[in-house]
Scaffold this motif. Structure first.
Motif, PDB file in Angstrom:
ATOM      1  N   THR A  45       0.829  -1.206   0.000  1.00  0.00           N
ATOM      2  CA  THR A  45       0.000   0.000   0.000  1.00  0.00           C
ATOM      3  C   THR A  45       0.856   1.245   0.000  1.00  0.00           C
ATOM      4  OG1 THR A  45      -1.724  -1.186   1.196  1.00  0.00           O
ATOM      5  CG2 THR A  45      -1.817   1.239   1.228  1.00  0.00           C
ATOM      6  N   LEU A  46       1.972   1.212   0.742  1.00  0.00           N
ATOM      7  CA  LEU A  46       2.881   2.361   0.778  1.00  0.00           C
ATOM      8  C   LEU A  46       3.481   2.620  -0.591  1.00  0.00           C
ATOM      9  CD1 LEU A  46       4.735   1.700   4.163  1.00  0.00           C
ATOM     10  CD2 LEU A  46       2.950   3.391   3.692  1.00  0.00           C
ATOM     11  N   GLU A  47       3.823   1.557  -1.287  1.00  0.00           N
ATOM     12  CA  GLU A  47       4.378   1.733  -2.624  1.00  0.00           C
ATOM     13  C   GLU A  47       3.346   2.342  -3.568  1.00  0.00           C
ATOM     14  OE1 GLU A  47       7.375   1.413  -3.646  1.00  0.00           O
ATOM     15  OE2 GLU A  47       8.085   0.740  -1.675  1.00  0.00           O
ATOM     16  N   ILE A  48       2.132   1.856  -3.399  1.00  0.00           N
ATOM     17  CA  ILE A  48       1.074   2.418  -4.254  1.00  0.00           C
ATOM     18  C   ILE A  48       0.890   3.901  -3.980  1.00  0.00           C
ATOM     19  CG2 ILE A  48      -1.413   2.357  -4.724  1.00  0.00           C
ATOM     20  CD1 ILE A  48      -1.308  -0.661  -4.220  1.00  0.00           C
ATOM     21  N   LEU A  49       0.935   4.257  -2.685  1.00  0.00           N
ATOM     22  CA  LEU A  49       0.772   5.660  -2.333  1.00  0.00           C
ATOM     23  C   LEU A  49       1.908   6.506  -2.874  1.00  0.00           C
ATOM     24  CD1 LEU A  49      -0.527   5.373   1.347  1.00  0.00           C
ATOM     25  CD2 LEU A  49      -1.809   6.079  -0.681  1.00  0.00           C
ATOM     26  N   ARG A  50       3.145   5.948  -2.748  1.00  0.00           N
ATOM     27  CA  ARG A  50       4.278   6.721  -3.276  1.00  0.00           C
ATOM     28  C   ARG A  50       4.154   6.905  -4.787  1.00  0.00           C
ATOM     29  NH1 ARG A  50       7.319   3.009  -0.005  1.00  0.00           N
ATOM     30  NH2 ARG A  50       7.928   3.983   1.975  1.00  0.00           N
ATOM     31  N   ASP A  51       3.743   5.820  -5.469  1.00  0.00           N
ATOM     32  CA  ASP A  51       3.598   5.919  -6.915  1.00  0.00           C
ATOM     33  C   ASP A  51       2.510   6.939  -7.283  1.00  0.00           C
ATOM     34  OD1 ASP A  51       4.171   4.945  -9.672  1.00  0.00           O
ATOM     35  OD2 ASP A  51       2.066   4.317  -9.544  1.00  0.00           O
ATOM     36  N   SER A  52       1.411   6.895  -6.511  1.00  0.00           N
ATOM     37  CA  SER A  52       0.333   7.855  -6.787  1.00  0.00           C
ATOM     38  C   SER A  52       0.799   9.288  -6.536  1.00  0.00           C
ATOM     39  CB  SER A  52      -0.888   7.548  -5.907  1.00  0.00           C
ATOM     40  OG  SER A  52      -1.421   6.292  -6.231  1.00  0.00           O
ATOM     41  N   GLU A  53       1.593   9.475  -5.466  1.00  0.00           N
ATOM     42  CA  GLU A  53       2.092  10.819  -5.169  1.00  0.00           C
ATOM     43  C   GLU A  53       3.037  11.292  -6.265  1.00  0.00           C
ATOM     44  OE1 GLU A  53       4.303  13.279  -1.571  1.00  0.00           O
ATOM     45  OE2 GLU A  53       3.928  11.128  -1.401  1.00  0.00           O
ATOM     46  N   ARG A  54       3.885  10.363  -6.725  1.00  0.00           N
ATOM     47  CA  ARG A  54       4.811  10.749  -7.788  1.00  0.00           C
ATOM     48  C   ARG A  54       4.050  11.137  -9.049  1.00  0.00           C
ATOM     49  NH1 ARG A  54       6.341   8.049 -11.922  1.00  0.00           N
ATOM     50  NH2 ARG A  54       5.528   6.089 -11.071  1.00  0.00           N
ATOM     51  N   ARG A  55       3.041  10.346  -9.412  1.00  0.00           N
ATOM     52  CA  ARG A  55       2.258  10.678 -10.594  1.00  0.00           C
ATOM     53  C   ARG A  55       1.472  11.982 -10.398  1.00  0.00           C
ATOM     54  NH1 ARG A  55      -1.676   7.170 -11.772  1.00  0.00           N
ATOM     55  NH2 ARG A  55      -1.516   5.928  -9.875  1.00  0.00           N
ATOM     56  N   TYR A  56       1.000  12.189  -9.186  1.00  0.00           N
ATOM     57  CA  TYR A  56       0.305  13.441  -8.894  1.00  0.00           C
ATOM     58  C   TYR A  56       1.256  14.626  -9.070  1.00  0.00           C
ATOM     59  CZ  TYR A  56      -1.240  17.285  -5.946  1.00  0.00           C
ATOM     60  OH  TYR A  56      -1.538  18.530  -5.463  1.00  0.00           O
ATOM     61  N   ARG A  57       2.489  14.470  -8.532  1.00  0.00           N
ATOM     62  CA  ARG A  57       3.443  15.566  -8.605  1.00  0.00           C
ATOM     63  C   ARG A  57       3.812  15.859 -10.070  1.00  0.00           C
ATOM     64  NH1 ARG A  57       4.020  19.688  -6.047  1.00  0.00           N
ATOM     65  NH2 ARG A  57       3.743  18.401  -4.179  1.00  0.00           N
ATOM     66  N   GLU A  58       4.005  14.818 -10.856  1.00  0.00           N
ATOM     67  CA  GLU A  58       4.318  15.035 -12.271  1.00  0.00           C
ATOM     68  C   GLU A  58       3.184  15.766 -12.985  1.00  0.00           C
ATOM     69  OE1 GLU A  58       5.115  11.199 -13.814  1.00  0.00           O
ATOM     70  OE2 GLU A  58       7.133  11.046 -12.929  1.00  0.00           O
ATOM     71  N   LEU A  59       1.984  15.306 -12.722  1.00  0.00           N
ATOM     72  CA  LEU A  59       0.834  15.955 -13.326  1.00  0.00           C
ATOM     73  C   LEU A  59       0.696  17.388 -12.819  1.00  0.00           C
ATOM     74  CD1 LEU A  59      -1.767  15.898 -15.030  1.00  0.00           C
ATOM     75  CD2 LEU A  59      -2.942  14.944 -13.022  1.00  0.00           C
ATOM     76  N   PHE A  60       0.892  17.584 -11.534  1.00  0.00           N
ATOM     77  CA  PHE A  60       0.732  18.879 -10.900  1.00  0.00           C
ATOM     78  C   PHE A  60       1.697  19.910 -11.485  1.00  0.00           C
ATOM     79  CE2 PHE A  60       1.288  21.799  -7.262  1.00  0.00           C
ATOM     80  CZ  PHE A  60      -0.033  22.127  -7.028  1.00  0.00           C
ATOM     81  N   GLU A  61       2.938  19.475 -11.684  1.00  0.00           N
ATOM     82  CA  GLU A  61       3.961  20.420 -12.140  1.00  0.00           C
ATOM     83  C   GLU A  61       3.999  20.571 -13.654  1.00  0.00           C
ATOM     84  OE1 GLU A  61       7.631  19.169 -10.513  1.00  0.00           O
ATOM     85  OE2 GLU A  61       7.137  19.794  -8.457  1.00  0.00           O
ATOM     86  N   SER A  62       3.417  19.630 -14.390  1.00  0.00           N
ATOM     87  CA  SER A  62       3.466  19.699 -15.856  1.00  0.00           C
ATOM     88  C   SER A  62       2.338  20.527 -16.455  1.00  0.00           C
ATOM     89  CB  SER A  62       3.421  18.289 -16.450  1.00  0.00           C
ATOM     90  OG  SER A  62       2.169  17.671 -16.163  1.00  0.00           O
ATOM     91  N   LEU A  63       1.361  20.841 -15.636  1.00  0.00           N
ATOM     92  CA  LEU A  63       0.252  21.627 -16.164  1.00  0.00           C
ATOM     93  C   LEU A  63       0.754  22.993 -16.632  1.00  0.00           C
ATOM     94  CD1 LEU A  63      -2.520  20.936 -13.481  1.00  0.00           C
ATOM     95  CD2 LEU A  63      -2.420  20.048 -15.815  1.00  0.00           C
ATOM     96  N   ASP A  64       0.297  23.414 -17.837  1.00  0.00           N
ATOM     97  CA  ASP A  64       0.655  24.746 -18.333  1.00  0.00           C
ATOM     98  C   ASP A  64      -0.403  25.772 -17.974  1.00  0.00           C
ATOM     99  OD1 ASP A  64      -1.350  23.882 -19.961  1.00  0.00           O
ATOM    100  OD2 ASP A  64      -0.406  24.518 -21.845  1.00  0.00           O
ATOM    101  N   VAL A  65      -1.442  25.374 -17.285  1.00  0.00           N
ATOM    102  CA  VAL A  65      -2.434  26.293 -16.757  1.00  0.00           C
ATOM    103  C   VAL A  65      -2.231  26.374 -15.254  1.00  0.00           C
ATOM    104  CG1 VAL A  65      -4.115  25.844 -18.556  1.00  0.00           C
ATOM    105  CG2 VAL A  65      -4.140  24.448 -16.491  1.00  0.00           C
ATOM    106  N   GLY A  66      -2.682  27.465 -14.663  1.00  0.00           N
ATOM    107  CA  GLY A  66      -2.544  27.624 -13.231  1.00  0.00           C
ATOM    108  C   GLY A  66      -3.463  26.668 -12.482  1.00  0.00           C
ATOM    109  N   PHE A  67      -2.940  26.119 -11.404  1.00  0.00           N
ATOM    110  CA  PHE A  67      -3.747  25.196 -10.597  1.00  0.00           C
ATOM    111  C   PHE A  67      -3.409  25.455  -9.133  1.00  0.00           C
ATOM    112  CE2 PHE A  67      -4.087  21.020  -8.395  1.00  0.00           C
ATOM    113  CZ  PHE A  67      -5.463  20.956  -8.386  1.00  0.00           C
ATOM    114  N   GLY A  68      -4.456  25.469  -8.341  1.00  0.00           N
ATOM    115  CA  GLY A  68      -4.258  25.619  -6.908  1.00  0.00           C
ATOM    116  C   GLY A  68      -5.362  24.931  -6.142  1.00  0.00           C
ATOM    117  N   ILE A  69      -4.998  24.539  -4.903  1.00  0.00           N
ATOM    118  CA  ILE A  69      -5.985  23.962  -3.993  1.00  0.00           C
ATOM    119  C   ILE A  69      -6.150  24.962  -2.867  1.00  0.00           C
ATOM    120  CG2 ILE A  69      -6.573  22.023  -2.509  1.00  0.00           C
ATOM    121  CD1 ILE A  69      -4.657  20.333  -4.195  1.00  0.00           C
ATOM    122  N   ILE A  70      -7.401  25.391  -2.678  1.00  0.00           N
ATOM    123  CA  ILE A  70      -7.666  26.372  -1.642  1.00  0.00           C
ATOM    124  C   ILE A  70      -8.643  25.792  -0.645  1.00  0.00           C
ATOM    125  CG2 ILE A  70      -7.268  28.312  -3.222  1.00  0.00           C
ATOM    126  CD1 ILE A  70     -10.309  28.643  -3.392  1.00  0.00           C
TER     127      ILE A  70
END
Length: 582
Positions: A45-70
């Motif tokens: 489960t930890l590996e899955i979470l790390r993989d999900s976080e890594r994919r989230y971070r890649e997606l989060f930083e690759s966006l060319d539009v502004g994104f924020g969580i408020i």
């Protein structure tokens, strides 16, 4: 990225982020790692979470539009008052220009932010319904295309995807302004616009075009239908202009004047302009579209027609007036010719009259000299012989002496009259001696010396008789005027020959006179004398000029052309022969 594509992408990105990473972000932002909490989850489960976080971070930083969580902050009445930033991607800073916003509240970053932003994000957090809108951020002076969606269930967190569309908005605004200006220009110019597409032979137009071309608002438009409204006399020309504009080898420009016939039969003048756009599909240049305008020029045409009618009427009047002037001019020429003929006849008659007068003067002069003068001479001699006889009583001798003196005076008066009528010197000796003799006699009679100067005229030369007579009579009249009116102390007489012309000047230093007074009836004697001098000069094609002023004497100028056929030396004699009479 086009607007529709952007909207779809925002929705898909928001759904993917919310579905795959929502719980992960929630746990991470709360510090909830399974390894740190000791919840006993398997290592997988930890590996899955790390993989999900890594994919989230890649997606989060690759966006060319502004994104924020408020996370929206509500007050006690559950009204949204603020929000703070939990997470932003790198594009956030590029889209807003704000840095280091994570963990900070919006009111802290932008105290004057509009309430609208808090209300809309609060609504998403409360209802769980996503919303998309375009709004200008006043604090940033930028336009944004925003997609807000609930980020985690049962929380006040909202995910915000946005893109700076300021440039697009400015372009749209400029385009709308340009369209408004164009429409205003078209309305002011009362232009109608139209568009023709080659594909399908489709014609579209605005209401003004329909009005000008006689079409109803709902009536179907076609190129053929428009041509049917064109005046029959213009149709062939208009069709030829359209074909030229659609010719692939041409410039694609259309400009023509035409008449359109309205359904009620009224005729309207139009100017049609257009520009063809060509396509090169398949290597061939073909007309793809033509855009154009029509303008109502009926008023101008009516004015032009009025001007043309006015011009034709004016030209007709000018021709009529020119013909009338030509007739008047011809009549004037005839009148001038008749008057010249009459003047020539009058001059001829005057010449004949002067000649007759001179002949009569000559005859009377000779009669007085030869007849009466001889008789008086005989009478004087007889009286002398009688008085010389002896034995004559003294009183008879005295009476005879008186009679003898009277006879001599009568003889002298007869000689004077004979000379004035026609001086023998003029016939026997010529003009120069005649002038000198007359000047001497005049000086003796008046007691005023006359300076006589003759230039270029030999003493023994005879000029034409008419010239000599005219010059002598003018000089005679001029000196008579000096004796009667001038009260002069000095008089000069100059006669000069210059080539084919004889000039004579009579000048005195007398009281002079005002030339304008010659029109006065009180000076009729002088006026008639001067007129007679001018008429004599005109009879021999000469001219007479008089210069005079009060207190400055008088000068008479006589100029007479010499007879070209007269045989004499025309080279001026430069020797001066002065003579002082008296």
């Amino acid at each position: 990225m086009e607007t529709s594509t952007l909207r779809s992408w925002l929705k898909l990105a928001a759904a993917d982020i919310a579905a795959r990473c929502g719980d992960l972000v929630l746990r991470r932002t709360r510090g909830g790692d399974s390894r740190r909490n000791g919840d006993g989850e398997p290592q997988g489960t930890l590996e899955i979470l790390r993989d999900s976080e890594r994919r989230y971070r890649e997606l989060f930083e690759s966006l060319d539009v502004g994104f924020g969580i408020i996370e929206v902050v509500f007050d006690a009445d559950h009204r949204p008052q603020d929000f703070h930033f939990l997470e932003v991607n790198p594009a956030f800073e590029r889209q807003t220009g704000w840095r280091d916003v994570v963990g900070r509240r919006m009111r802290e970053i932008a105290p004057d932010a509009e309430q609208y932003w808090f209300d809309v994000y609060g609504k998403v957090a409360e209802t769980g319904e996503p919303i998309r809108f375009e709004r200008r951020a006043r604090t940033l002076d930028r336009w944004y295309d925003v997609y807000a969606f609930p980020f985690a269930k049962a929380s006040c967190r909202v995910g915000v995807l946005f893109r700076d569309i300021t440039q697009r908005k400015q372009t749209e605004h400029a385009l709308r302004a340009s369209e408004a200006r164009s429409r205003l220009a078209l309305d002011v110019a009362q232009l109608g616009t139209w568009s023709w597409r080659g594909a399908g032979n489709l014609l579209s137009a605005d209401p003004r075009f329909r009005e000008l071309c006689g079409f109803g608002l709902d009536e179907a438009l076609s190129l053929e239908g428009v041509m049917a409204h064109v005046h029959a006399d213009d149709r062939v020309v208009v069709e030829a202009r359209v074909r030229e504009a659609l010719e692939p080898s041409g410039e694609g420009r259309l400009k023509t004047e035409l008449r359109c016939v309205d359904p009620d039969g009224s005729v309207r003048w139009l100017v049609a302009r257009g520009m063809t756009e060509f396509s090169t599909a398949g290597g061939d240049r073909r007309p793809a579209r033509m855009l154009g305008t029509v303008m109502d020029v009926t008023a101008r045409k009516l004015i032009e027609q009025e001007l043309l009618r006015g011009r034709d009427e004016l030209e007709l009047r000018v021709r009529e007036r020119t013909d009338a002037l030509a007739r008047a001019n011809a009549a004037l020429h005839v009148e001038i010719a008749e008057r010249k003929t009459a003047e020539d006849k009058i001059r001829q008659l005057l010449g004949q009259l002067v000649d007759a007068q001179e002949d009569e003067r000559r005859r009377l002069s000779r009669e007085l000299h030869d007849t009466l003068g001889q008789h008086l001479a005989v009478l004087t001699l007889g009286l002398g012989a009688v008085r010389a006889q002896e034995g004559c009583p003294p009183h008879v001798m005295e009476r005879l002496s008186h009679i003898e003196q009277a006879a001599r005076r009568l003889e002298e008066e007869v000689d004077r009259l004979s000379y004035e009528l026609r001086p023998l010197a003029l016939d026997n000796m010529g003009l120069v001696d005649a002038l000198r003799q007359y000047a001497a006699d005049w000086a003796t009679e008046c007691g005023v010396a006359v300076d006589v100067t003759v230039l270029g005229i030999p003493v023994d030369e005879h000029l034409p008789a008419a010239v000599e007579t005219t010059v002598y009579r003018v000089v005679q009249e001029a000196l008579t005027n000096v004796r009667k009116h001038a009260a002069a102390s000095q008089v000069s007489l100059i006669a000069e020959r210059r080539g084919p012309e004889l000039r004579v000047i009579v000048e005195d230093d007398g009281c002079g006179f005002d030339a304008t007074s010659m029109t006065s009836p009180t000076d009729s004697g002088r006026r008639l004398g001067l007129r007679g001098m001018a008429e004599r000069a005109a009879l021999v094609a000469g001219s007479l000029d008089i210069e005079s002023a009060q207190g400055h004497g008088t000068t008479v100028f006589l100029s007479v052309p010499l007879d070209v056929g007269h045989t004499h030396d025309e080279t001026p004699h430069h020797e001066q022969t002065p003579h002082r009479a008296g």
